[in-house]
Design an enzyme around this catalytic site. Structure first.
Site, PDB file in Angstrom:
ATOM      1  N   HIS A  53       0.498  -0.378   0.444  1.00 39.35           N
ATOM      2  CA  HIS A  53       0.165  -0.214   0.048  1.00 39.35           C
ATOM      3  C   HIS A  53       1.512   1.150   0.283  1.00 39.35           C
ATOM      4  CE1 HIS A  53      -3.793  -2.011   1.770  1.00 39.35           C
ATOM      5  NE2 HIS A  53      -2.885  -2.564   0.540  1.00 39.35           N
ATOM      6  N   GLU A  55       1.010   3.387   2.469  1.00 41.57           N
ATOM      7  CA  GLU A  55       2.146   3.935   3.240  1.00 41.57           C
ATOM      8  C   GLU A  55       3.291   2.889   3.034  1.00 41.57           C
ATOM      9  OE1 GLU A  55      -2.565   4.040   4.495  1.00 41.57           O
ATOM     10  OE2 GLU A  55      -0.948   3.006   2.885  1.00 41.57           O
ATOM     11  N   SER A 171     -23.107   6.651 -35.726  1.00 43.09           N
ATOM     12  CA  SER A 171     -22.622   6.881 -35.061  1.00 43.09           C
ATOM     13  C   SER A 171     -21.210   7.652 -34.637  1.00 43.09           C
ATOM     14  CB  SER A 171     -23.735   7.093 -33.234  1.00 43.09           C
ATOM     15  OG  SER A 171     -23.154   5.329 -33.384  1.00 43.09           O
ATOM     16  N   ARG A 187     -12.601   4.906 -19.934  1.00 47.86           N
ATOM     17  CA  ARG A 187     -12.719   4.129 -19.784  1.00 47.86           C
ATOM     18  C   ARG A 187     -11.577   3.062 -18.771  1.00 47.86           C
ATOM     19  NH1 ARG A 187     -12.574   1.780 -25.961  1.00 47.86           N
ATOM     20  NH2 ARG A 187     -14.704   2.347 -27.126  1.00 47.86           N
ATOM     21  N   THR A 199     -25.393  -1.742 -30.217  1.00 51.63           N
ATOM     22  CA  THR A 199     -24.494  -1.040 -30.439  1.00 51.63           C
ATOM     23  C   THR A 199     -22.986  -2.153 -31.395  1.00 51.63           C
ATOM     24  OG1 THR A 199     -24.953   0.449 -29.013  1.00 51.63           O
ATOM     25  CG2 THR A 199     -22.435   0.346 -29.186  1.00 51.63           C
ATOM     26  N   ASP A 203     -21.591  -0.923 -34.520  1.00 55.12           N
ATOM     27  CA  ASP A 203     -20.285  -0.523 -34.658  1.00 55.12           C
ATOM     28  C   ASP A 203     -18.719  -1.520 -34.606  1.00 55.12           C
ATOM     29  OD1 ASP A 203     -21.978   1.327 -34.765  1.00 55.12           O
ATOM     30  OD2 ASP A 203     -21.603   2.622 -32.392  1.00 55.12           O
ATOM     31  N   LEU A 207     -13.744  -2.079 -27.261  1.00 59.01           N
ATOM     32  CA  LEU A 207     -13.757  -1.291 -25.899  1.00 59.01           C
ATOM     33  C   LEU A 207     -12.618  -1.722 -25.430  1.00 59.01           C
ATOM     34  CD1 LEU A 207     -16.939  -3.336 -24.667  1.00 59.01           C
ATOM     35  CD2 LEU A 207     -16.977  -0.645 -25.741  1.00 59.01           C
ATOM     36  N   ARG A 210      -7.126   2.721 -25.708  1.00 55.20           N
ATOM     37  CA  ARG A 210      -6.260   2.266 -26.611  1.00 55.20           C
ATOM     38  C   ARG A 210      -5.553   3.846 -26.519  1.00 55.20           C
ATOM     39  NH1 ARG A 210     -10.441   0.009 -29.270  1.00 55.20           N
ATOM     40  NH2 ARG A 210     -11.075   1.588 -30.216  1.00 55.20           N
ATOM     41  N   GLY A 305     -25.779   2.467 -26.737  1.00 50.47           N
ATOM     42  CA  GLY A 305     -27.206   2.853 -27.731  1.00 50.47           C
ATOM     43  C   GLY A 305     -27.980   3.228 -26.784  1.00 50.47           C
TER      44      GLY A 305
END
Length: 380
Positions: A53, A55, A171, A187, A199, A203, A207, A210, A305
């Protein structure tokens, strides 16, 4: 209680915490700065789950200089042993004189116990400095711990005249490269990126992240009630983790071969209940969010969508909305272009304004040629 120097050091700790923005899931993003005699002697941030962590990193850098110093930490030190040891005990053993924490840890396993252990050891403790900024950095973790449900953020793009797609459904791309890069940064910080089958088939998105550098790809998910996904699509040939959720029995004869092919490619195929209880019908989205929450996911990023986004909205599951308004007009001479209002679902007209879901504007900034609005649901 806090002075200007305290604020300066805590801001440094928050900047360190942000370095783990894309990588710490399911853990919170945490930074730590150790100061002795107005000099920073150690600093660190949490990089990823299972590793030390913030700390621990800061104490290692400070060494003996930590004794008698002040530790500025963006989240209460943990007090339990998980994959790593308790940071509260590490601070005690290092001999720090005081701890300034931005906020208490909402995790019930900690929730004040870390600070109590520090106080019991004679360490001066102050809490609450820049708490809002610290909570915003970990909005998904806080939501999952406090209300038992992940944070859901949607992304949408619209034209100046309020359209989200052409009459043929196209779109891509309404916005410019700068806006797309900004969207990829959102993302990257998410635990899962989600789209609907409409979608997905139209399309053919990957996902993946990049446009920004990241060492971790979020889970990519397709909501596909009837298992229409084609295993030959590029999405399934990318090595980033992927999941398809359906409401059919994935092992029934009609879809078993497709299921086996997807699973053979490393895709997680999961059945969830439909909203009406009938297989193959639209999914109960609350069950989906519950599943991902149970798997330790903090932030869910929806890129879908109008039908799917509207369904999340109508189910009361959207907490935050990123809306990119591009400087183009789509509707002129095209009355069948898909309007912005399609995102609001298929419900009938409201009787009065008070029935509408109310949103707060977090910010409105220029990103490339577009204007990006960040909206927060009023009761989120």
């Amino acid at each position: 209680m806090f002075n200007d120097q305290d604020v300066t050091y805590m801001r440094q700790a928050l900047e360190l915490a942000e370095r783990g923005l894309f990588t710490t899931t399911p853990n919170p993003r945490v930074g730590c700065v150790i100061v002795r005699e107005q000099q920073v002697v150690g600093q660190g941030w949490h990089v990823r789950a299972g590793e030390p962590h913030a700390e621990v990193h800061a104490l290692a850098e400070a060494g003996e200089a930590a004794r008698g110093a002040t530790a500025y930490i963006t989240l209460e030190p943990c007090s339990h042993t998980g994959r790593t040891g308790p940071c509260s005990q590490a601070l005690i053993q290092a001999g720090v004189a005081s701890v300034v924490a931005a906020m208490e840890d909402p995790n019930p396993q900690v929730s004040g116990q870390g600070l109590a252990q520090l106080r019991a050891a004679g360490i001066e403790v102050r809490c609450g400095l820049l708490a809002d900024e610290a909570a915003a950095l970990n909005v998904g973790f806080v939501a999952r711990m406090k209300r038992g449900r992940a944070w859901v953020r949607a992304k949408s793009a619209i034209s100046l005249d309020g359209y989200i797609a052409l009459p043929n459904g196209q779109s891509q791309w309404l916005t410019d490269a700068a806006s797309r890069a900004d969207g990829h940064a959102w993302r990257a910080r998410a635990c899962a990126v989600i789209t609907g089958i409409g979608t997905f088939l139209k399309d053919r998105p990957l996902l993946t992240v990049r446009e920004v550098m990241t060492s971790r790809q979020p889970l990519r998910m397709v909501i596909d009630a009837r298992l229409q996904s084609d295993p030959d699509m590029p999405f399934f040939h990318d090595p980033a983790p992927a999941m398809v959720v359906c409401t059919l029995d994935p092992d029934q004869p009609e879809v078993r071969s497709r299921t086996e092919q997807l699973r053979g490619m490393g895709v997680d195929v999961v059945q969830l209940p439909s909203a009406c209880g009938q297989p193959g019908r639209p999914m109960a989205l609350s069950a989906l969010v519950d599943l991902l929450t149970e798997r330790g996911m903090n932030e869910l990023h929806l890129e879908a969508g109008s039908r799917m986004t509207g369904a999340f909205l109508q189910a009361g599951l959207l907490d935050e909305w990123l809306i990119y308004q591009a400087p183009i007009f789509l509707g002129s001479g095209m009355p069948m272009a898909e309007p912005w209002t399609a995102l609001l679902g298929r419900q009938g007209p409201l009787a009065e304004p008070s029935q509408a879901t109310r949103w707060h504007r977090l910010d409105a900034i220029s990103v490339g040629d577009s204007l990006r609005f960040r909206l927060l649901r009023a009761d989120a």
